[in-house]
Design an enzyme around this catalytic site. Structure first.
Site, PDB file in Angstrom:
ATOM      1  N   LYS A  12      24.566 -57.549 -17.668  1.00 54.63           N
ATOM      2  CA  LYS A  12      24.563 -56.798 -16.568  1.00 54.63           C
ATOM      3  C   LYS A  12      25.421 -56.332 -16.143  1.00 54.63           C
ATOM      4  CE  LYS A  12      22.183 -55.499 -12.324  1.00 54.63           C
ATOM      5  NZ  LYS A  12      21.072 -56.451 -11.223  1.00 54.63           N
ATOM      6  N   LYS A  18      21.837 -53.590 -19.623  1.00 55.37           N
ATOM      7  CA  LYS A  18      21.460 -52.859 -18.298  1.00 55.37           C
ATOM      8  C   LYS A  18      22.732 -51.746 -17.969  1.00 55.37           C
ATOM      9  CE  LYS A  18      19.601 -52.733 -13.669  1.00 55.37           C
ATOM     10  NZ  LYS A  18      19.782 -53.768 -13.356  1.00 55.37           N
TER      11      LYS A  18
END
Ligand SMILES: NCc1[nH]cc(CCC(=O)O)c1CC(=O)O
Length: 333
Positions: free
Chosen positions: A203, A257
């Site tokens: 992330k 992400k």
């Protein structure tokens, strides 16, 4: 691995196989079905209401009864999983974030209601303190610092409350160190050994999350940025190390992400680990496609489907996308 052509032109004419829809169909390398979609939705308190999110045109926050209807619709479209995010107003945000592990918070209430009505739908949660935190961060803030270990203890409580409510998949999105191992151990100890973890392992500290922070009410709240815990967008090797670490601590699946700007990470993660790998086409990606489409600058449906196919081509097993029902409807023909 690029393959050299066996024969030089004109013995080889690659356009032969692009000539008709049938020839293109039989040589297509990548397939996409609704099984590849996870639909993130936003929840709000109240009954039989929804409110539009200005920076995500076409997406609304739903009250729990409407979320149940959305789940029925998604199930009918063949979407296997949904992911729940709560909108919390300033009044439910505190420094101790206690609402995060309340059995009756918005997420846990919605899990029980949806499981009751549509038991086949797999439900994924988000584990991070930001929807409940007075300062908008994913962890506790002490003297201006996001403190790791006390945050992990809180995340464990949050995870257990979600597992008790009936969540199938827990999604730690907080990027604290050691949280996967701590959550996995607590799940085992309390008899939730069957609950899966889809770790937000890779992330990045991204500007593409802007509209999401509007959606969950965190934009005004967030003080500073998340660079001391989310990954620097310049770092691919580090992202691979984080995936390996989370798998070694008990994650079953991993996520990259944001999505489209990080397809290289998706491909490398799948190649290096071969585990179920998902990408999150985040709020800013949704807003860019939908914003351009609504202005008539691109063909929205085609750009949407092409962007989703790209995740499959890069090796992802599936995509978290706000487009899920729309894409599933197009796939149904
Ligand atoms: N832990 C919070 C969280 N979980 C999912 C997203 C972003 C999703 C999106 O942008 O669509 C974020 C935002 C953030 O890290 O600031």
């Amino acid at each position: 691995m690029p393959q050299p052509f066996a024969a030089p032109y004109p013995l080889s004419r690659p356009r032969r196989l692009r000539r008709t829809p049938a020839l293109r169909a039989m040589t297509r390398e990548t397939a996409m079905t609704p099984d590849n979609l996870i639909w993130p939705i936003f929840l709000q308190a109240g009954r039989d209401e929804e409110s539009a999110i200005a920076s995500m045109p076409g997406v609304s926050r739903l009250t729990v009864d409407r979320a149940v209807e959305a789940a029925r619709e998604a199930h009918g479209l063949g979407i296997p999983a949904m992911c729940l995010f709560p909108y919390t107003g300033p009044e439910s945000r505190t420094e101790d974030c206690a609402e995060a592990w309340s059995d009756d918070n918005l997420t846990n209430t919605a899990i029980r209601a949806i499981k009751d009505a549509v038991p086949e739908m797999a439900l994924m949660t988000d584990i991070a303190l930001d929807p409940y935190n007075a300062n908008g961060h994913d962890g506790f803030v002490v003297d201006g610092e996001i403190v790791n270990d006390p945050t992990v203890e809180a995340l464990v409580k949050m995870a257990l409350a979600q597992a008790r409510a009936g969540a199938d998949i827990l999604g730690p999105s907080d990027m604290m160190d050691g949280r996967i191992g701590a959550i996995r151990a607590a799940l085992e100890a309390e008899g939730h050994g069957h609950v899966a973890i889809l770790s937000y392992a890779a992330k990045f500290a991204s500007a593409f999350y802007g509209p999401f922070r509007d959606a969950v009410g965190a934009s005004g709240a967030l003080k500073g940025d998340k660079k001391t815990y989310q990954i620097d967008p310049a770092n691919a090797e580090e992202a691979l190390r984080m995936v390996g670490r989370d798998l070694s601590e008990g994650a079953d699946m991993v996520m990259v992400k944001p999505g489209l700007s990080y397809l290289d990470i998706c491909a490398r993660v799948k190649e290096a680990y071969g585990v179920p790998t998902f990408a999150y086409q985040v709020s800013g990606e949704y807003a860019m496609i939908e914003g351009a489409a609504r202005n008539g600058w691109v063909d929205g449906d085609r750009v949407m489907m092409e962007s989703l196919l790209a995740f499959r081509r890069a090796g992802c097993d599936g995509v978290l996308t706000y487009f899920a029902p729309r894409a599933a409807r197009i796939m149904a023909g």
